[in-house]
Write a protein that holds these residues in place. Structure first.
Motif, PDB file in Angstrom:
ATOM      1  N   LEU A  59       0.832  -1.207   0.000  1.00  0.00           N
ATOM      2  CA  LEU A  59       0.000   0.000   0.000  1.00  0.00           C
ATOM      3  C   LEU A  59       0.868   1.258   0.000  1.00  0.00           C
ATOM      4  N   HIS A  60       0.387   2.290  -0.698  1.00  0.00           N
ATOM      5  CA  HIS A  60       1.039   3.595  -0.682  1.00  0.00           C
ATOM      6  C   HIS A  60      -0.020   4.648  -1.023  1.00  0.00           C
ATOM      7  N   GLN A  61       0.364   5.902  -1.027  1.00  0.00           N
ATOM      8  CA  GLN A  61      -0.629   6.969  -1.154  1.00  0.00           C
ATOM      9  C   GLN A  61      -1.385   6.938  -2.485  1.00  0.00           C
ATOM     10  N   GLU A  62      -0.778   6.367  -3.531  1.00  0.00           N
ATOM     11  CA  GLU A  62      -1.440   6.334  -4.834  1.00  0.00           C
ATOM     12  C   GLU A  62      -2.469   5.214  -4.956  1.00  0.00           C
ATOM     13  N   ASN A  63      -2.348   4.153  -4.168  1.00  0.00           N
ATOM     14  CA  ASN A  63      -3.276   3.025  -4.359  1.00  0.00           C
ATOM     15  C   ASN A  63      -4.160   2.723  -3.156  1.00  0.00           C
ATOM     16  N   VAL A  64      -3.946   3.406  -2.044  1.00  0.00           N
ATOM     17  CA  VAL A  64      -4.680   3.022  -0.836  1.00  0.00           C
ATOM     18  C   VAL A  64      -6.181   3.287  -0.961  1.00  0.00           C
ATOM     19  N   ALA A  65      -6.573   4.366  -1.622  1.00  0.00           N
ATOM     20  CA  ALA A  65      -8.004   4.647  -1.771  1.00  0.00           C
ATOM     21  C   ALA A  65      -8.696   3.547  -2.578  1.00  0.00           C
ATOM     22  N   ARG A  66      -8.048   3.108  -3.654  1.00  0.00           N
ATOM     23  CA  ARG A  66      -8.613   2.041  -4.480  1.00  0.00           C
ATOM     24  C   ARG A  66      -8.677   0.732  -3.699  1.00  0.00           C
ATOM     25  N   ALA A  67      -7.628   0.452  -2.950  1.00  0.00           N
ATOM     26  CA  ALA A  67      -7.601  -0.775  -2.149  1.00  0.00           C
ATOM     27  C   ALA A  67      -8.745  -0.792  -1.135  1.00  0.00           C
ATOM     28  N   ILE A  68      -8.967   0.331  -0.495  1.00  0.00           N
ATOM     29  CA  ILE A  68     -10.046   0.428   0.494  1.00  0.00           C
ATOM     30  C   ILE A  68     -11.405   0.241  -0.175  1.00  0.00           C
ATOM     31  N   GLU A  69     -11.567   0.814  -1.352  1.00  0.00           N
ATOM     32  CA  GLU A  69     -12.828   0.690  -2.093  1.00  0.00           C
ATOM     33  C   GLU A  69     -13.140  -0.767  -2.423  1.00  0.00           C
ATOM     34  N   ILE A  70     -12.109  -1.522  -2.788  1.00  0.00           N
ATOM     35  CA  ILE A  70     -12.311  -2.919  -3.187  1.00  0.00           C
ATOM     36  C   ILE A  70     -12.514  -3.831  -1.976  1.00  0.00           C
ATOM     37  N   VAL A  71     -11.630  -3.726  -1.001  1.00  0.00           N
ATOM     38  CA  VAL A  71     -11.594  -4.682   0.116  1.00  0.00           C
ATOM     39  C   VAL A  71     -12.523  -4.294   1.258  1.00  0.00           C
ATOM     40  N   LYS A  72     -12.701  -2.994   1.468  1.00  0.00           N
ATOM     41  CA  LYS A  72     -13.501  -2.476   2.586  1.00  0.00           C
ATOM     42  C   LYS A  72     -13.007  -3.027   3.935  1.00  0.00           C
ATOM     43  N   PRO A  73     -11.737  -2.828   4.235  1.00  0.00           N
ATOM     44  CA  PRO A  73     -11.181  -3.363   5.482  1.00  0.00           C
ATOM     45  C   PRO A  73     -11.555  -2.526   6.693  1.00  0.00           C
ATOM     46  N   TYR A  74     -11.274  -3.068   7.851  1.00  0.00           N
ATOM     47  CA  TYR A  74     -11.435  -2.342   9.110  1.00  0.00           C
ATOM     48  C   TYR A  74     -10.286  -1.344   9.296  1.00  0.00           C
ATOM     49  N   MET A  75      -9.094  -1.730   8.795  1.00  0.00           N
ATOM     50  CA  MET A  75      -7.894  -0.924   8.972  1.00  0.00           C
ATOM     51  C   MET A  75      -6.942  -1.202   7.813  1.00  0.00           C
ATOM     52  N   VAL A  76      -6.102  -0.227   7.486  1.00  0.00           N
ATOM     53  CA  VAL A  76      -5.018  -0.455   6.529  1.00  0.00           C
ATOM     54  C   VAL A  76      -3.688  -0.327   7.279  1.00  0.00           C
ATOM     55  N   ASP A  77      -2.720  -1.107   6.817  1.00  0.00           N
ATOM     56  CA  ASP A  77      -1.417  -1.210   7.484  1.00  0.00           C
ATOM     57  C   ASP A  77      -0.330  -0.909   6.459  1.00  0.00           C
ATOM     58  N   VAL A  78       0.549   0.034   6.784  1.00  0.00           N
ATOM     59  CA  VAL A  78       1.604   0.414   5.842  1.00  0.00           C
ATOM     60  C   VAL A  78       2.949   0.494   6.544  1.00  0.00           C
ATOM     61  N   SER A  79       3.990   0.130   5.824  1.00  0.00           N
ATOM     62  CA  SER A  79       5.356   0.263   6.346  1.00  0.00           C
ATOM     63  C   SER A  79       6.256   0.839   5.255  1.00  0.00           C
TER      64      SER A  79
END
Length: 204
Positions: free
Chosen positions: A157-177
């Protein structure tokens, strides 16, 4: 949308992450370029607000060692990235996040085995179990049903793809390193933009 910043190794970065809106901070106690000593993690954790989750990442560690480090590091949750069984997860005193690598639809079946715990879905293991900066096919999760389990999305995950990832998966939380790093170090600007983007994302 809740956000976890993982691989924290210093107090300044942890405090900035919280100031930007992070809900959880992750400390790595497994073999990794982001590995931290329990005492150092404990120092950081004590300085953070009580409402921030302090999560320790372990890989195939003994129950006794996990409990010892959790106490030293003032953890509120443990995240298990190895081959830990559901019974092992159940035996720990702190809440457990079980990380599972998702490479195919068959891998989704493992989620049901850990129904008592929060699940972190990640890309298949690379050099390290997590923190490799690679994503997986999020569409595998788009129609999955998890019986009200909390799902944390990680992996590339990064700033360019996190919105799309959230839209698809609908997670409770996102985790980035690695997605908020530059040359192997946390980048404050990337961290701020990532958190803001995730928080603004539409999950419904």
């Amino acid at each position: 949308m809740k956000v976890k910043i993982c691989g924290i190794t210093d107090l300044g970065t942890a405090l900035q992450a919280v100031a930007f809106g992070a809900d959880a901070i992750g400390f790595v106690f497994a073999k990794s370029k982001r590995e931290i000593e329990p005492s150092a993690a404990g120092y950081i954790a004590k300085a953070l607000p009580t409402n921030i989750e302090k999560i320790g990442v372990f890989v195939n560690e003994s129950r006794e060692k996990i409990e010892e480090i959790a106490s030293q590091a003032n953890l509120t949750m443990v995240q298990l990235h190895g081959d830990e069984s559901p019974e092992f997860c159940d035996s720990l005193t702190l809440p457990v996040i079980k990380a599972l690598s998702i490479g195919s639809e068959q891998d989704l079946e493992k989620i049901q085995l850990y129904s008592n715990h929060t699940i972190l879905v990640d890309s298949p293991a690379g050099k390290y179990r997590g923190g490799n900066g690679t994503s997986f096919n999020w569409d595998l999760l788009s129609s999955a049903r998890f019986s009200n389990q909390k799902i944390i999305l990680a992996g590339g995950l990064h700033q360019e793809n996190v919105a799309r990832a959230i839209e698809i998966v609908k997670p409770y939380m996102v985790d980035v390193s690695s997605g908020v790093e530059y040359n192997g170090k946390k980048d404050l600007k990337k961290m701020k933009v990532f958190i803001e983007t995730a928080k603004q994302s539409i999950t419904q």
